[in-house]
Design an enzyme around this catalytic site. Structure first.
Site, mmCIF file in Angstrom:
data_model
loop_
_atom_site.group_PDB
_atom_site.id
_atom_site.type_symbol
_atom_site.label_atom_id
_atom_site.label_comp_id
_atom_site.label_asym_id
_atom_site.label_seq_id
_atom_site.Cartn_x
_atom_site.Cartn_y
_atom_site.Cartn_z
ATOM 1 N N MET A 244 2.465 0.895 -12.146
ATOM 2 C CA MET A 244 1.672 -0.218 -11.633
ATOM 3 C C MET A 244 2.434 -0.949 -10.534
ATOM 4 S SD MET A 244 -1.081 -1.916 -11.756
ATOM 5 C CE MET A 244 -1.301 -3.221 -10.561
ATOM 6 N N ASN B 297 2.622 -3.932 -9.241
ATOM 7 C CA ASN B 297 2.756 -5.379 -9.180
ATOM 8 C C ASN B 297 3.696 -5.801 -8.049
ATOM 9 O OD1 ASN B 297 1.532 -5.373 -11.897
ATOM 10 N ND2 ASN B 297 3.520 -4.526 -12.462
ATOM 11 N N GLU C 275 3.459 3.849 -5.527
ATOM 12 C CA GLU C 275 3.476 2.418 -5.870
ATOM 13 C C GLU C 275 4.099 1.610 -4.737
ATOM 14 O OE1 GLU C 275 1.571 1.947 -8.270
ATOM 15 O OE2 GLU C 275 1.673 3.979 -9.098
ATOM 16 N N HIS D 67 1.623 1.032 -1.985
ATOM 17 C CA HIS D 67 0.633 0.000 -2.311
ATOM 18 C C HIS D 67 1.030 -1.372 -1.768
ATOM 19 C CE1 HIS D 67 -2.636 1.610 -4.617
ATOM 20 N NE2 HIS D 67 -1.919 2.051 -5.629
#
Ligand code: B3K
Ligand code: ZN
Length: 887
Positions: free
Chosen positions: A268, A270, A303, A306
């Site tokens: 993920m 974040n 990731e 992103h």
């Protein structure tokens, strides 16, 4: 858990937020069972919102302790607590809202929100997990600045992290550590993260292209400190690549990644604090395979990418998920192609697409890349949104060309930085930057289904012309009975008899037209039927179409077997050489299935065997590509190529080909295996494309040699299993042993477990190899393994490696004619739904194709689905998958 029929959310009902939240201060007083969360948000009503509009906040499974507005407590007379919302009436235009909630991380088995993994507090908020932490407008178009204070016992939780930079760190009067983190970038709640626990740090510096120093920090459980090197190297490569390929630089002073064992998906993104499934971080040559090393490189990069495509520019709403996922998968694919073998990486992309996305597009949960409705958004992290989404971006790149694509991306970043936008905004940036009309191209976002393209060829020796006529069809999908034609780029070459590609001049072009001497062109299909006529074609050429898989379509080729064998040996597009081999193999397997069904004896066609042998013996080819070309199409894709799936037929025909190749080419396979093994002997493990290619070809030879029924490879497999110094080769040996009778396989499994029982990721492999082994009593083995002390329903990796792998990749066991496999899966889905709905819903996947099987299996699968559907209190996740499968 919901009991009433869950509601469908529609894109057409999107409305902008009524209140924005410029900033939020969070305080977490950590406790495994009763963590207290204080959220202080500055709220501002938007200009278009009427003054009496209530404030609607999302929240689920929360214990509400108190609510205050501008410091004054608000009583329950002004708010209404619903199952998943808190509605507060009579709020001012701008105010400070304080919400105190209490949550139970230790009891959180759904692994969404704040939970514990092996004693480590961690969060997962995408898509709608933040509402399991506090009441908040939990939607991506509400972007706030976060300041987060974590309070905990430093003896138990020596590391406490959140997004951004630490700005205060002290021991409070309560004897606890209070650390405050501040993230300067506004972000949606789904990118919030918190981690606290006993973690080892692996740190390395990085200097960005503008000369800023960034500290890269990997946090893992202390016992894994020796498995971080590859992930760190991958991160640095990704950072350099994004600077060079897209001009994108990292924007914070720290980039943190935490690896945890219990995680619902891969990782993920974040902001500044990625949380990863440890599977995509931890690697040591003896514990991780080449494929694990590749997965780590790809996911770490994904990731990281992103940060620009997802975090700096995010999605307006969850229907736009592919805005960030399709684009980031595409960027990841480009990165991998630049670092590993480009052709091999493209082959992998296409394998994934065909094995997972094509069936989805042809099944009951088919949806467009940009869906227009959902019940549970977690169910839409699909291969369509991710992989087909990436193909759509790739087509755009192919259609407009790399320079125009770069201009479009630059405009996208410039125009939308800091915003939450839509797929239209993305395509518009490309259209505007290049003064193009991409209106018809946008159909790729809204029409579901895989276009089928057939092609007819006609050569006229007299006029020296060659015609290609393409016809496209797009079948109806749920909710979309009628479709418009798609814009399909077909990268094309015509290969002459001497193996060289011809110059491609279209009949209506002047001989000195700039394009006329190109040997590869992108033909664009815009209508149902499109014809191209080429001039100056003296002899009938062999067309090489859809090179590099230039569009996610099913191309129906009428090429003769001999043409396929020719392309296998001569196509200058490495992907299409592989494709020719696949098409040929599929054909052969289909014929064998038909022969078996008609009771005819099975014979491996000599031409096919010879083409196979020529490829294997071709020293000029990259071993990695040889291995790809000679890997038979997977059972899932073979099933996809049949109208009515013949379970036994596919398995038997595939096994037959495997065994016959092993038998008839034994000498050649042994020679290649021994040569490759000797080349690698004594060399330390290295994850570079050439070494990976050699290992993969050697292990493939071994797989053919050791096919059940053959014996030549067994001894080598055993030796490889016992003596390999790396997991790739050890597993290559084990996979061969696994398919043999129990007396041979069991000692290998026992030895493997005894050696690796303390390495969870290796134990996952141990479960997976057994779950997928093609043996008569596969389900009994799986049932026994469910009782093994190392098995746990609480760990998603374990569930995937035993139950998921069995159902998805052991057709012989799962589709056992008695229906026992279906009952087993239904039982597991029901059990798991009570603790982890997301993982339970994923397991419904193998049932989705039920209508494509024989009558008896259809009835049994349907019964299993109906049994699940009849359960009270199903999660939205499982309800949606099951009800759509039955519809
Ligand atoms: N964005 C996450 C996926 C979140 C899934 C939530 N159910 C990982 C990724 O695609 O990078
Ligand atoms: Zn992603």
């Amino acid at each position: 858990m919901k009991t009433d029929t869950p509601k469908t959310i529609l894109l057409s009902e999107y409305t902008p937020p009524a209140y924005l939240v410029p900033s939020i201060d969070l305080e977490f007083r950590l406790d495994p069972h009763a963590t207290r969360v204080t959220a202080v948000s500055r709220m501002e009503r938007t200009a278009d919102t009427p003054a009496d509009a209530p404030l609607v906040l999302n929240g689920a499974g929360l214990k509400l302790v108190s609510v205050a507005i501008d410091g004054a407590p608000v009583g329950p007379d002004r708010w209404l607590q619903e199952e998943e919302r808190l509605v507060i009436r009579k709020v001012p235009a701008a105010f400070e809202l304080t919400v105190v909630t209490e949550i139970d991380p230790a009891g959180n088995t759904a692994l969404e929100g704040l939970y514990l993994s092996n004693g480590i507090f961690c969060t997962q908020c995408e898509a709608e997990g933040f509402r399991k932490i506090t009441y908040f407008p939990d939607r991506p178009d509400v972007m706030a600045r976060y300041r987060t204070t974590i309070i905990g016992d430093p003896a138990v939780l020596p590391v406490m992290l959140s997004n951004g930079n630490p700005v205060a760190d002290e021991i409070g009067e309560d004897g606890l550590r209070h650390i405050t983190w501040e993230d300067p970038f506004p972000k949606p709640s789904y990118l919030f993260a918190l981690v606290a626990g006993d973690l080892a740090l692996c740190e390395s510096p990085f200097t960005t292209m503008s000369g800023r120093d960034v500290s890269l920090r990997l946090y893992v459980e202390p016992r894994n400190a020796d498995k971080c090197e590859h992930a760190m190297a991958s991160l640095k490569k990704a950072m350099v690549w994004d600077e060079q390929a897209y001009g994108r630089e990292y924007d914070l002073d720290i980039y943190m990644i935490v690896a945890v064992d219990d995680f619902n998906m891969g990782a993920m993104e974040n902001k500044g604090l990625n949380v990863f499934n440890s599977k995509y971080i931890l690697a040591r040559p003896d514990t991780a395979t080449d494929s694990d090393y590749g997965g780590i490189e790809a996911v770490v990069a994904h990731e990281y990418f992103h940060n620009w495509t997802g975090n700096r520019i995010t999605c307006r709403d969850w229907f736009q998920l592919s805005l960030k996922e399709g684009l980031t998968v595409f960027r990841e694919q480009q990165f991998v192609a630049d670092h590993q073998s480009a052709a091999v990486s493209r082959i992998h992309d296409v394998r994934v697409l065909r094995a997972a996305q094509f069936p989805e597009d042809a099944g009951p949960t088919a949806h467009p890349v940009r869906p227009d409705s959902y019940i549970e958004i977690s169910n839409f992290y699909t291969s369509t949104v991710y992989n087909k989404g990436a193909e759509v971006i790739r087509m755009l790149h192919t259609l407009i060309g790399p320079e125009a694509f770069a201009r479009g991306m630059d405009l996208y970043f410039e125009r939308h930085d800091g915003q939450a936008v839509t797929c239209e905004d993305f395509v518009r940036a490309h259209a505007d930057a290049n003064e193009l009309d991409l209106g018809d191209f946008f159909r790729w976002y809204v029409q579901a289904g895989t276009p089928e393209v057939s092609v007819e060829t006609r050569h006229d020796p007299e006029s020296r012309s060659f015609e290609l006529t393409f016809t496209q069809t797009l079948k109806p999908t749920p909710g979309q009975p009628v479709k418009k034609p798609m814009v399909i780029p077909v990268r094309t070459a015509l290969i002459g008899a001497d193996g060289a590609p011809l110059a491609l001049r279209l009949a209506n072009e002047a001989a000195d037209a700039p394009e006329a001497d190109q040997t590869e062109r992108v033909l664009v299909l815009e209508d149902r039927v499109t014809r191209f006529t080429f001039a100056d074609v003296a002899e009938r050429p062999v067309p090489s179409l859809l090179r590099g898989f230039s569009a996610p379509v099913k191309l129906e080729t009428r090429a003769e077997d001999a043409d396929l064998a020719f392309l296998m040996g001569h196509d200058d597009d490495a992907f299409n050489r592989w494709e020719a081999a696949q098409t040929y193999a599929i054909r052969v397997i289909h014929r064998l299935i038909a022969d078996a069904a008609a009771g005819r004896p099975l014979v491996l066609p000599a031409d096919f065997r010879d083409a196979f042998a020529r490829t294997i013996g071709d020293d000029s080819l990259d071993p990695a590509l040889i291995a790809e070309a000679l890997t038979l199409p997977g059972e899932s894709y073979l099933a996809e190529t049949m109208t009515r799936i013949d379970v036994e037929g596919i398995t038997a025909a595939r096994q037959f080909v495997r065994r016959e190749i092993g038998r008839s080419l034994e000498g050649l396979l042994l020679e290649v295996f021994d040569r490759l093994a000797a080349e690698d002997a004594g060399k330390p493990y290295s994850f570079d494309p050439a070494s990976v290619g050699r290992r993969s070809l050697a292990n493939l030879c071994l797989a053919y040699l050791g096919a059940p029924g053959g014996t030549a490879g067994l001894e080598r497999a055993r030796r490889r299993f016992e003596t390999a110094d790396n997991m790739t080769d050890a597993l290559g040996g084990l996979l061969v042993l696994a398919d043999q009778e129990d007396a041979l396989s069991q000692p290998a499994f026992d030895a493997f477990y005894a050696r690796w029982k303390d390495e969870p990721l290796v134990v996952d492999k141990w479960f997976m190899v057994q779950a997928t082994a093609s043996r008569a009593n596969a389900l009994d083995h799986v049932l026994k393994l469910m009782e093994h002390p190392a098995f746990s329903m609480r760990n998603p990796n374990r569930v995937r490696s035993l139950i998921g792998a069995f159902a998805a990749s052991n057709p012989r066991g799962f589709h056992e004619a008695s229906g026992r496999g279906y009952d087993f899966l239904a039982d597991q889905i029901i059990t798991l739904d009570a603790s982890n709905p997301q993982i339970a819903a994923r397991l419904v996947g193998p049932f989705k194709r039920w209508r494509r099987y024989d009558d008896q299996r259809q009835a049994l699968m349907r019964q299993a689905l109906e049994r699940i559907a009849a359960r009270q209190g199903l999660s939205r996740d499982v309800y949606e998958m099951v009800s759509k499968s039955l519809a």
